[in-house]
Design a protein around this motif. Structure first.
Motif, PDB file in Angstrom:
ATOM      1  N   LEU A 121       0.833  -1.197   0.000  1.00  0.00           N
ATOM      2  CA  LEU A 121       0.000   0.000   0.000  1.00  0.00           C
ATOM      3  C   LEU A 121       0.871   1.251   0.000  1.00  0.00           C
ATOM      4  O   LEU A 121       0.530   2.262  -0.599  1.00  0.00           O
ATOM      5  N   ARG A 122       2.010   1.176   0.692  1.00  0.00           N
ATOM      6  CA  ARG A 122       2.953   2.291   0.745  1.00  0.00           C
ATOM      7  C   ARG A 122       4.350   1.749   0.470  1.00  0.00           C
ATOM      8  O   ARG A 122       4.824   0.859   1.186  1.00  0.00           O
ATOM      9  N   ALA A 123       5.004   2.290  -0.549  1.00  0.00           N
ATOM     10  CA  ALA A 123       6.341   1.820  -0.934  1.00  0.00           C
ATOM     11  C   ALA A 123       7.390   2.460  -0.026  1.00  0.00           C
ATOM     12  O   ALA A 123       8.080   3.415  -0.405  1.00  0.00           O
ATOM     13  N   ASP A 124       7.512   1.950   1.182  1.00  0.00           N
ATOM     14  CA  ASP A 124       8.427   2.495   2.186  1.00  0.00           C
ATOM     15  C   ASP A 124       9.545   1.485   2.442  1.00  0.00           C
ATOM     16  O   ASP A 124       9.397   0.567   3.250  1.00  0.00           O
ATOM     17  N   ILE A 125      10.672   1.652   1.750  1.00  0.00           N
ATOM     18  CA  ILE A 125      11.782   0.711   1.891  1.00  0.00           C
ATOM     19  C   ILE A 125      12.316   0.714   3.310  1.00  0.00           C
ATOM     20  O   ILE A 125      12.653  -0.342   3.865  1.00  0.00           O
ATOM     21  N   SER A 126      12.392   1.878   3.931  1.00  0.00           N
ATOM     22  CA  SER A 126      12.918   1.982   5.289  1.00  0.00           C
ATOM     23  C   SER A 126      12.095   1.149   6.269  1.00  0.00           C
ATOM     24  O   SER A 126      12.651   0.434   7.116  1.00  0.00           O
ATOM     25  N   ALA A 127      10.785   1.226   6.147  1.00  0.00           N
ATOM     26  CA  ALA A 127       9.906   0.461   7.040  1.00  0.00           C
ATOM     27  C   ALA A 127      10.081  -1.031   6.815  1.00  0.00           C
ATOM     28  O   ALA A 127      10.093  -1.828   7.774  1.00  0.00           O
ATOM     29  N   ILE A 128      10.222  -1.443   5.562  1.00  0.00           N
ATOM     30  CA  ILE A 128      10.405  -2.856   5.251  1.00  0.00           C
ATOM     31  C   ILE A 128      11.760  -3.351   5.758  1.00  0.00           C
ATOM     32  O   ILE A 128      11.876  -4.480   6.253  1.00  0.00           O
ATOM     33  N   GLU A 129      12.779  -2.516   5.664  1.00  0.00           N
ATOM     34  CA  GLU A 129      14.094  -2.878   6.198  1.00  0.00           C
ATOM     35  C   GLU A 129      14.023  -3.126   7.700  1.00  0.00           C
ATOM     36  O   GLU A 129      14.579  -4.100   8.216  1.00  0.00           O
ATOM     37  N   GLN A 130      13.352  -2.232   8.411  1.00  0.00           N
ATOM     38  CA  GLN A 130      13.209  -2.389   9.861  1.00  0.00           C
ATOM     39  C   GLN A 130      12.425  -3.646  10.198  1.00  0.00           C
ATOM     40  O   GLN A 130      12.779  -4.383  11.133  1.00  0.00           O
ATOM     41  N   GLU A 131      11.364  -3.892   9.447  1.00  0.00           N
ATOM     42  CA  GLU A 131      10.534  -5.070   9.671  1.00  0.00           C
ATOM     43  C   GLU A 131      11.324  -6.349   9.427  1.00  0.00           C
ATOM     44  O   GLU A 131      11.241  -7.310  10.206  1.00  0.00           O
ATOM     45  N   SER A 132      12.124  -6.364   8.360  1.00  0.00           N
ATOM     46  CA  SER A 132      12.941  -7.530   8.039  1.00  0.00           C
ATOM     47  C   SER A 132      13.957  -7.809   9.136  1.00  0.00           C
ATOM     48  O   SER A 132      14.137  -8.959   9.562  1.00  0.00           O
ATOM     49  N   SER A 133      14.622  -6.770   9.617  1.00  0.00           N
ATOM     50  CA  SER A 133      15.616  -6.932  10.683  1.00  0.00           C
ATOM     51  C   SER A 133      14.969  -7.431  11.969  1.00  0.00           C
ATOM     52  O   SER A 133      15.531  -8.289  12.671  1.00  0.00           O
ATOM     53  N   GLU A 134      13.797  -6.899  12.285  1.00  0.00           N
ATOM     54  CA  GLU A 134      13.097  -7.318  13.488  1.00  0.00           C
ATOM     55  C   GLU A 134      12.670  -8.783  13.386  1.00  0.00           C
ATOM     56  O   GLU A 134      12.812  -9.557  14.347  1.00  0.00           O
ATOM     57  N   ALA A 135      12.161  -9.188  12.231  1.00  0.00           N
ATOM     58  CA  ALA A 135      11.747 -10.584  12.043  1.00  0.00           C
ATOM     59  C   ALA A 135      12.948 -11.515  12.185  1.00  0.00           C
ATOM     60  O   ALA A 135      12.853 -12.576  12.819  1.00  0.00           O
ATOM     61  N   GLU A 136      14.075 -11.127  11.600  1.00  0.00           N
ATOM     62  CA  GLU A 136      15.288 -11.944  11.701  1.00  0.00           C
ATOM     63  C   GLU A 136      15.734 -12.084  13.155  1.00  0.00           C
ATOM     64  O   GLU A 136      16.109 -13.180  13.604  1.00  0.00           O
ATOM     65  N   ALA A 137      15.696 -10.993  13.905  1.00  0.00           N
ATOM     66  CA  ALA A 137      16.118 -11.024  15.302  1.00  0.00           C
ATOM     67  C   ALA A 137      15.205 -11.886  16.162  1.00  0.00           C
ATOM     68  O   ALA A 137      15.639 -12.470  17.166  1.00  0.00           O
ATOM     69  N   LEU A 138      13.932 -11.981  15.772  1.00  0.00           N
ATOM     70  CA  LEU A 138      12.962 -12.728  16.578  1.00  0.00           C
ATOM     71  C   LEU A 138      13.055 -14.241  16.411  1.00  0.00           C
ATOM     72  O   LEU A 138      12.680 -14.977  17.323  1.00  0.00           O
ATOM     73  N   VAL A 139      13.530 -14.695  15.269  1.00  0.00           N
ATOM     74  CA  VAL A 139      13.525 -16.141  14.983  1.00  0.00           C
ATOM     75  C   VAL A 139      14.109 -16.969  16.128  1.00  0.00           C
ATOM     76  O   VAL A 139      13.480 -17.924  16.597  1.00  0.00           O
ATOM     77  N   PRO A 140      15.314 -16.661  16.637  1.00  0.00           N
ATOM     78  CA  PRO A 140      15.865 -17.492  17.715  1.00  0.00           C
ATOM     79  C   PRO A 140      15.221 -17.250  19.078  1.00  0.00           C
ATOM     80  O   PRO A 140      15.470 -18.024  20.027  1.00  0.00           O
TER      81      PRO A 140
END
Length: 249
Positions: A159-178
């Motif tokens: 809905l919104r092409a916000d690369i910065s928000a997606i970068e933060q979301e990706s990093s947070e998801a990666e950190a949560l896995v373990p």
């Protein structure tokens, strides 16, 4: 441009939502009256105890309990709508009204045609007690909501092409896995991480900028497909990976 079948990706991602809707339709009632009343009562009680809490840890725990109730309520409302042609049943309306009277109702997003998870309670619970045992689950609920609420069907048409928000979301998801104890939540967090990396590549390409995360995206998608070969999401990860690899030829 990412050379992949967007329709295939959209269908694979929509699969769990469609399955839930079909299951609910077969069961006739997604929300029974007792469950609607109980959820409102649980939310009411948790909100009251949070207001009366004597310390940050206690208040945070009560707000997380309230957040959990709102997660379930929002999910039920969306499933109720999906199973009944985009309209809430009477019991769904009763649940929504009960939450609205307490200023706890989720917001309906017309572009998505579903209700958005209220985030304030979960965010406050994390701030109040960042080392609490519930925090990984609260963080996961927020990541999951941000991911699925960022697109209607196709994650590569946000809905919104916000690369910065997606970068933060990706990093947070990666950190949560373990950090996540539930294996299903670990799988979903890993999936969100991989897809978000691919979305970063896609959005960077549309903006005419070279992406520095493409190798990481391919590796994450490949690892996910290999780690969860029997998951519905593995098929989606493989389709996205194929598109990334074809774009490099």
């Amino acid at each position: 441009m990412m050379a992949m079948s967007r329709g295939a990706v959209a269908r694979l991602l929509a699969g769990p939502f469609l399955a839930a809707a079909i299951t609910g339709a077969l069961a006739h009632e997604i929300i029974d009256l007792d469950r609607a009343n109980k959820l409102v009562a649980v939310a009411d009680s948790a909100a009251d105890r949070a207001r009366k809490a004597s310390g940050r840890a206690s208040e945070g725990e009560m707000l997380f309990s309230l957040g959990e109730a709102l997660i379930e309520a929002t999910d039920l409302l969306n499933r109720d709508m999906a199973a009944h042609g985009g309209e809430l049943t009477l019991n769904g309306q009763i649940l929504l009204k009960g939450l609205s009277q307490r200023d706890l109702a989720p917001h309906f997003e017309k572009a998505l045609k579903r209700y958005l998870l209220p985030r304030q309670q979960l965010e406050a619970a994390i701030r109040l007690a960042p080392a609490a045992s519930y925090v990984p689950r609260a963080r996961f609920a927020l990541v999951k909501a941000r991911f699925y609420e960022s697109f209607a069907l196709d994650p590569f048409k946000p809905l919104r092409a916000d690369i910065s928000a997606i970068e933060q979301e990706s990093s947070e998801a990666e950190a949560l896995v373990p950090l996540l104890e539930d294996p299903d939540e670990r799988e979903e967090a890993a999936f969100i991480h991989a897809v978000d990396l691919a979305r970063e590549v896609k959005l960077a390409g549309k903006a005419g900028n070279p992406s520095t995360v493409e190798p990481k995206a391919r590796a994450a998608l490949r690892t996910f497909a290999e780690t969860y070969p029997d998951s519905m999401r593995a098929a989606s990860a493989s389709v996205i990976l194929q598109g990334l690899e074809q774009a490099q030829r």
